[in-house]
Design an enzyme around this catalytic site. Structure first.
Site, PDB file in Angstrom:
ATOM      1  N   ALA A 122       0.809  -1.219   0.000  1.00 28.37           N
ATOM      2  CA  ALA A 122       0.000   0.000   0.000  1.00 28.37           C
ATOM      3  C   ALA A 122       0.839   1.265   0.000  1.00 28.37           C
ATOM      4  O   ALA A 122       0.318   2.351   0.230  1.00 28.37           O
ATOM      5  CB  ALA A 122      -0.928  -0.009   1.219  1.00 28.37           C
ATOM      6  N   ASN A 190       1.430  -3.699   7.898  1.00 26.52           N
ATOM      7  CA  ASN A 190       2.523  -4.331   7.160  1.00 26.52           C
ATOM      8  C   ASN A 190       3.291  -3.292   6.354  1.00 26.52           C
ATOM      9  O   ASN A 190       4.463  -3.491   6.013  1.00 26.52           O
ATOM     10  CB  ASN A 190       1.970  -5.419   6.233  1.00 26.52           C
ATOM     11  N   HIS A 220      -1.436   7.068   4.384  1.00 26.28           N
ATOM     12  CA  HIS A 220      -0.079   6.934   4.898  1.00 26.28           C
ATOM     13  C   HIS A 220       0.764   8.108   4.415  1.00 26.28           C
ATOM     14  O   HIS A 220       0.748   8.448   3.223  1.00 26.28           O
ATOM     15  CB  HIS A 220       0.564   5.628   4.409  1.00 26.28           C
TER      16      HIS A 220
END
Length: 262
Positions: A122, A190, A220
């Site tokens: 991601a 992760n 993020h």
């Protein structure tokens, strides 16, 4: 060109997306085997999708596949990777956080000649982080914001009686190192483990995790300061049918698989 045989361990949201793409056809690749906890459910889905593929046990995967894609809970990482690495084959790991607590798998790959591949998942910009790590990285900081339901049930929240229900404003639920985060949010971050592996390691990479009712995507933001460059990166990922995982994660697996035969 002889097709690379691809196995899939786990048939959740990501595993299904990868299986569907391989079954539809990816040049130089073929779907060779699937390992799933519930064979009945897996077979029903494969039949409904019109996908012909054997269901195999994890220990038998090396005889079916050249590379296995791990799409399963972190707890079974060792059982997925060890047979493949021992047979000098490849394992593509999405549960990057679990690698931090299984350094012996990295040693096994090195000793036997197998390979562990960690896709970008991601995140963006891991190539820049890897390049900066060839010099000196001074700091790597990450901030993750997720819809509260994407964090619900995480061990850190349960063990510390932290509620993310009915929030009306952002709530910071964790601040610490990548290693600490991976241990208490095994299904949620992760991404920070992958970032740590690409850069300065899990004990110097830091992260804040926020439950934010104002976002509907997994967000993020990363700040890297090094002797070669100072840069910032951010990404907002649309959740998949599993709110803990972004849709782009499965696509990153397909991109990494394509590179195996590019």
């Amino acid at each position: 060109m002889v097709p690379m045989r691809i196995g899939i361990a786990g048939l959740g949201a990501i595993g299904r997306a990868v299986a569907r793409a391989l079954a539809d056809g990816m040049p130089g690749l073929e779907l060779a085997g699937i390992a799933a906890r519930d064979h009945g459910k897996a077979r029903a889905w494969l039949d409904a999708q019109g996908i012909s593929c054997p269901l195999v046990k994890l220990e038998a995967m090396p005889s079916h596949a050249d590379l296995v894609v791990e799409c399963a809970p972190a707890a079974v990482l060792d059982a997925i990777c060890r047979p493949m690495l021992s047979a000098r084959k490849k394992a593509m790991v999405l549960s990057a956080g679990a690698l931090l607590s299984h350094p012996e798998l990295i040693e096994l790959a090195s000793h036997k000649g197998g390979q562990i591949i960690v896709p970008t998942g991601a995140l963006i910009g891991l190539d820049a982080v890897t390049a900066a790590a060839q010099g000196t990285i001074h700091s790597v900081r990450m901030t993750t914001r997720k819809p509260p339901r994407g964090l619900a049930g995480a061990p850190h929240l349960v063990n510390n009686n932290i509620s993310v229900e009915n929030l009306t404003e952002p709530k910071r639920v964790f601040a610490g190192t990548a290693r600490e985060a991976a241990a208490v949010f095994p299904a949620n971050v992760n991404v920070v483990a992958a970032l740590a592996l690409a850069g300065i390691g899990p004990d110097r990479t830091t992260i804040e995790i926020w439950a934010d009712p104002g976002v509907d995507r997994n967000c993020h933001a990363i700040e890297v300061d090094s002797d070669s460059a100072k840069f910032q990166m951010s990404i907002e990922n649309v959740p998949s049918e599993n709110p803990r995982t972004g849709r782009i994660t499965a696509l990153s697996v397909l991109a990494a698989l394509t590179k195996q035969r590019a």
